[in-house]
Design a protein around this motif. Structure first.
Motif, PDB file in Angstrom:
ATOM      1  N   PHE A 296      13.742  73.304  35.851  1.00 22.19           N
ATOM      2  CA  PHE A 296      13.117  74.612  36.050  1.00 22.19           C
ATOM      3  C   PHE A 296      11.838  74.619  35.232  1.00 22.19           C
ATOM      4  O   PHE A 296      11.879  74.612  34.005  1.00 22.19           O
ATOM      5  CB  PHE A 296      14.060  75.736  35.606  1.00 22.19           C
ATOM      6  N   LYS A 297      10.715  74.610  35.921  1.00 25.78           N
ATOM      7  CA  LYS A 297       9.442  74.473  35.227  1.00 25.78           C
ATOM      8  C   LYS A 297       9.119  75.669  34.325  1.00 25.78           C
ATOM      9  O   LYS A 297       9.516  76.790  34.628  1.00 25.78           O
ATOM     10  CB  LYS A 297       8.315  74.323  36.250  1.00 25.78           C
ATOM     11  N   TYR A 298       8.353  75.385  33.284  1.00 22.05           N
ATOM     12  CA  TYR A 298       7.724  76.377  32.388  1.00 22.05           C
ATOM     13  C   TYR A 298       8.702  77.086  31.446  1.00 22.05           C
ATOM     14  O   TYR A 298       8.305  77.986  30.725  1.00 22.05           O
ATOM     15  CB  TYR A 298       6.929  77.430  33.175  1.00 22.05           C
ATOM     16  N   ILE A 299       9.987  76.723  31.495  1.00 19.62           N
ATOM     17  CA  ILE A 299      10.916  77.332  30.543  1.00 19.62           C
ATOM     18  C   ILE A 299      11.758  76.228  29.919  1.00 19.62           C
ATOM     19  O   ILE A 299      11.757  75.088  30.379  1.00 19.62           O
ATOM     20  CB  ILE A 299      11.813  78.410  31.196  1.00 19.62           C
ATOM     21  N   GLU A 300      12.469  76.600  28.870  1.00 21.24           N
ATOM     22  CA  GLU A 300      13.113  75.589  28.047  1.00 21.24           C
ATOM     23  C   GLU A 300      14.631  75.651  28.237  1.00 21.24           C
ATOM     24  O   GLU A 300      15.222  76.723  28.310  1.00 21.24           O
ATOM     25  CB  GLU A 300      12.693  75.825  26.593  1.00 21.24           C
ATOM     26  N   GLY A 301      15.237  74.454  28.244  1.00 23.26           N
ATOM     27  CA  GLY A 301      16.643  74.328  28.608  1.00 23.26           C
ATOM     28  C   GLY A 301      17.640  75.039  27.719  1.00 23.26           C
ATOM     29  O   GLY A 301      18.579  75.667  28.210  1.00 23.26           O
ATOM     30  N   GLU A 302      17.432  74.962  26.413  1.00 19.87           N
ATOM     31  CA  GLU A 302      18.416  75.608  25.536  1.00 19.87           C
ATOM     32  C   GLU A 302      18.450  77.115  25.775  1.00 19.87           C
ATOM     33  O   GLU A 302      19.505  77.741  25.782  1.00 19.87           O
ATOM     34  CB  GLU A 302      18.098  75.337  24.058  1.00 19.87           C
ATOM     35  N   ALA A 303      17.280  77.684  25.980  1.00 19.87           N
ATOM     36  CA  ALA A 303      17.220  79.128  26.242  1.00 19.87           C
ATOM     37  C   ALA A 303      17.988  79.452  27.531  1.00 19.87           C
ATOM     38  O   ALA A 303      18.720  80.449  27.596  1.00 19.87           O
ATOM     39  CB  ALA A 303      15.767  79.583  26.339  1.00 19.87           C
ATOM     40  N   ILE A 304      17.837  78.600  28.540  1.00 18.83           N
ATOM     41  CA  ILE A 304      18.578  78.823  29.796  1.00 18.83           C
ATOM     42  C   ILE A 304      20.082  78.746  29.533  1.00 18.83           C
ATOM     43  O   ILE A 304      20.851  79.585  30.006  1.00 18.83           O
ATOM     44  CB  ILE A 304      18.178  77.774  30.860  1.00 18.83           C
ATOM     45  N   LEU A 305      20.497  77.743  28.747  1.00 19.79           N
ATOM     46  CA  LEU A 305      21.925  77.579  28.470  1.00 19.79           C
ATOM     47  C   LEU A 305      22.513  78.789  27.755  1.00 19.79           C
ATOM     48  O   LEU A 305      23.630  79.209  28.036  1.00 19.79           O
ATOM     49  CB  LEU A 305      22.172  76.331  27.619  1.00 19.79           C
ATOM     50  N   TYR A 306      21.735  79.364  26.814  1.00 17.83           N
ATOM     51  CA  TYR A 306      22.251  80.541  26.099  1.00 17.83           C
ATOM     52  C   TYR A 306      22.339  81.749  27.024  1.00 17.83           C
ATOM     53  O   TYR A 306      23.233  82.576  26.883  1.00 17.83           O
ATOM     54  CB  TYR A 306      21.406  80.839  24.852  1.00 17.83           C
ATOM     55  N   MET A 307      21.398  81.834  27.932  1.00 19.18           N
ATOM     56  CA  MET A 307      21.470  82.912  28.920  1.00 19.18           C
ATOM     57  C   MET A 307      22.695  82.713  29.824  1.00 19.18           C
ATOM     58  O   MET A 307      23.426  83.660  30.117  1.00 19.18           O
ATOM     59  CB  MET A 307      20.207  82.929  29.789  1.00 19.18           C
ATOM     60  N   LEU A 308      22.916  81.475  30.251  1.00 12.96           N
ATOM     61  CA  LEU A 308      24.080  81.174  31.099  1.00 12.96           C
ATOM     62  C   LEU A 308      25.373  81.425  30.333  1.00 12.96           C
ATOM     63  O   LEU A 308      26.341  81.952  30.873  1.00 12.96           O
ATOM     64  CB  LEU A 308      24.035  79.709  31.563  1.00 12.96           C
TER      65      LEU A 308
END
Lengths: 397, 302
Positions: A297-309
């Motif tokens: 997912f461009k322009y965003i960072e993976g750890e932040a996505i994982l915490y949201m998930l």
């Protein structure tokens, strides 16, 4: 409620597996090596499990050595291959192996071995010409994974094995991610040694196995008692072995009944790509495991996505730098030459036989909102910004 | 999972002050931003500030961040901390202040707070017309090739955060976190800084001298000789070690009444932020430790 889509990290122990192993944690505590029937009945269960694991692989029961985990299998295999041809000092592996291979190779380099790390292309695939060019009469071992843990990309192991054998090298395959997910038939294979791990196929942690082709000059890694026909010392982990046997039986059943995993994975992947702009499947152009999708997912960072998930009860994983414990993003995605916009925002969803349609629906329901929320915070929104690639020398290694 | 504080998670899930600031085109109001990091590094922050020009006061602060949970929370925390502060006050905010506001950060995530502090500095320096990027990075040798981090920057973070080992340095500014080939170099810098610290008994002596003067004479009255001696002592023990760490230096030229004349040397001499150095650090320190009436001016090197 937990939606567990991190099955390449570890899997839920199948309830039938728990049931099969429980007696060996309670009443049936005998030592399989003992000369009494109380231990002997346990020995028979170990043999039964060995046959089931062999059946899953199309191998013979005498070709299976039980051990503790995938890392042990890989260490043992490399050790055995080098001991079998001690005059040869060259190893060929790939840049995208698991640390249980890469770090052993790095260690061996310090001990005077030469190691070739084959590159991969943007789809995560090897160039067999490069393999052939790397091989010499002095190559003791070619070791590659069957399928990549991060992207699910499958290597053409039979072709690799054929080339390795042409040059007289032993061929080892780290099949930790593949066993139970794709059909493997070692009876007609070029594979000499193959590693598998129980907890990746719904058995518990702490049990694994190494396949050693009959006739291979094997040298044990762990020395001591005569267990496993003198090839792996240490009192056998009987509950684990019984569990792995049961898990192998279930996996074989699942492989026969065309698994729904692939269908659910395809559905998840297709819908995510359709509903979220600026994302792509890493390794999408290659043959892949049916349960894995890795999406950048461009322009965003993976750890932040994982915490949201995580807040939505969804378990996944990421190859971003922030989740790796080191400061560099995934060595696999880096080796594929993917741009930084993809590298740091990559999320892996890995399914299992327990994944339901509603699990996938839930991810599809929340993921677009999560990406949108994080993108609204990001200073990046296209690939043109100069700011994106500055310090690109930084992680280019 | 990282052991994030409640505050970090709260500011991550419910970030305050995200986004850019529209320029209202009002008199006496300036809108500008500063940025650090890049997508290659894995985190980047663009900090937007709206300032009352006459009062030098921050009216509003917003952030745009590419980064992990703690990078977003640190950015949001920073904007909360600096709103209502003057730019000078804001420049005094350290990365530790950001971490404290968040109820602490995991050690391996301290670099997120450093990023906040650097973006703030970048924004204010840019506004003040001082060389924008990495003013201290332009001088000094590159130690960490992977993340482009120089010796002065490593020294600075060691001194400011009282760091004791290489792992901490990596946690704070990433140096050494890539290929690892500079770890021995960082170790050497740590040892040097430690030795410099140990070799400053003069600093203690100066503090005692100041304390004694405080006790004996309040309001303080100094003879010219006392004054010059004390200024020299404060320069030697409080100011020069920091400037030297950044590749610069300062020399006392003369003292005329309350006018302290100094010569900036080394990197400081040609540094675009020399005015800021002069006013923010040297003059402030001397006012604080010697006499509040002192002013500092630069005289060109002979």
């Amino acid at each position: 409620m937990v939606i567990y889509l991190d099955n390449n990290a570890t899997t839920r122990i199948d309830p039938a597996v728990v049931e099969a192993m429980l007696p060996y944690l309670t009443e049936l505590y005998g030592n399989p090596s003992s000369m009494h029937s109380f231990g002997g009945q346990v020995g028979a269960s170990v043999q039964d499990a060995r046959e089931k694991v062999a059946a899953l692989l199309g191998a013979e029961d005498t070709e299976i050595i039980f051990n503790s985990c995938g890392s042990e299998g890989n260490n043992t295999a490399i050790h055995a291959a080098l001991a079998a041809q001690p005059e040869k000092r060259h190893i060929v592996t790939t840049a995208v192996e698991h640390p249980a291979i890469l770090n052993v190779c790095k260690h061996l380099e310090k001990k005077g071995y030469t190691v070739t790390y084959l590159s991969v292309d943007g789809r995560g695939q090897l160039d067999l010409m490069e393999l052939e060019a790397a091989l010499t009469g002095g190559t003791a071992l070619v070791t590659t994974m069957y399928a990549n843990n991060e992207t699910g990309v499958i290597f053409p192991v039979e072709e690799i094995g054929a080339i390795a054998h042409e040059y007289g090298a032993t061929f080892h395959v780290d099949a930790v991610q593949a066993v139970g997910k794709v059909a493997i038939d070692l009876s007609t294979s070029n594979i000499d040694l193959l590693t598998l791990s129980g907890h990746k196929l719904h058995a518990p942690k702490g049990i694994g196995a190494l396949y050693v082709r009959r006739g291979f000059r094997f040298r044990p890694f762990l020395l001591g008692g005569h267990q496993e026909r003198g090839r792996r010392a240490g009192t056998q982990n009987v509950p684990g072995i019984v569990a792995l046997g049961k898990a192998a039986e279930l996996a074989q059943r699942d492989l026969r009944n065309a698994p729904k995993e692939a269908w659910l994975r395809d559905c998840l992947e297709r819908e995510l790509l359709a509903n979220i702009p600026d994302c792509e499947v890493n390794g999408g152009g290659s043959p892949r495991l049916p349960n894995t999708t890795n999406i950048g997912f461009k322009y965003i960072e993976g750890e932040a996505i994982l915490y949201m998930l995580n807040r939505e009860g969804i378990c996944a994983s990421s190859g971003s730098a922030c989740t790796s414990g080191s400061l560099d993003p995934s060595h696999v995605l880096t080796a594929m030459g993917l741009p930084y916009t993809i590298l740091h925002g990559s999320i892996r969803f890995s399914l299992s036989r327990f994944t339901t349609e509603s699990d996938v629906q839930h991810v599809l329901a929340v993921m677009p909102g999560i990406v949108e929320k994080l993108r609204a915070m990001s200073p990046f929104n296209n690939d043109q910004a100069e700011w994106l690639q500055e310090r690109d020398v930084a992680v280019a290694t | 999972m990282w052991d994030y504080s409640e505050k970090v998670l709260d500011l991550f899930y419910n970030p305050l002050n995200q986004g850019a600031i529209e320029n209202p085109d009002q008199p006496d109001v300036a809108v500008f931003y500063g940025e650090v990091g890049s997508i290659a590094c894995g985190d980047a922050l663009r900090l937007h500030l709206k300032v009352q020009v006459s009062a030098d006061e921050i009216l509003d602060a917003r952030f745009q961040t590419f980064g992990c949970t703690s990078a977003i929370a640190s950015s949001s925390a920073l904007t909360e901390i600096i709103k209502g502060k003057t730019l000078d006050e804001a420049l005094n905010i350290s990365n530790q202040d950001i971490a404290d506001f968040l109820g602490g950060l995991p050690e391996a995530k301290m670099h997120c707070s450093v990023m906040g502090q650097e973006a703030l500095e970048a924004a204010i320096y840019k506004y003040r017309g001082i060389e924008v990027e990495h003013h201290e990075d332009d001088e000094g040798s590159l130690v960490c090739q992977c993340y482009g981090i120089t010796e002065p920057k490593i020294r600075r973070v060691i001194i400011e955060n009282d760091l004791a080992d290489v792992e901490q340095v990596t946690n704070y500014i990433k140096a050494g976190g890539g290929c690892g080939s500079c770890l021995a170099g960082i170790e050497d810098i740590l040892i040097e800084v430690q030795q410099e610290r140990d070799a400053v008994p003069g600093r203690v002596a100066a503090e005692i001298a100041i304390a004694q003067i405080d006790e004996t004479a309040a309001p303080r009255h100094l003879t010219t000789v006392q004054k010059i001696k004390l200024i020299q002592q404060v320069l030697d023990t409080e100011i020069r070690p920091i400037l030297i760490a950044d590749g610069g230096d300062v020399e006392l030229f003369d003292v005329a009444g309350d006018r302290v004349q100094v010569t900036l040397k080394g990197a400081c001499g040609g540094c675009a932020s020399s005015t800021a150095t002069l006013k923010n650090s040297i003059e402030a320190k001397l006012k604080d430790l010697v006499l509040p009436s002192l002013t500092v001016e630069e005289v060109p090197a002979l």
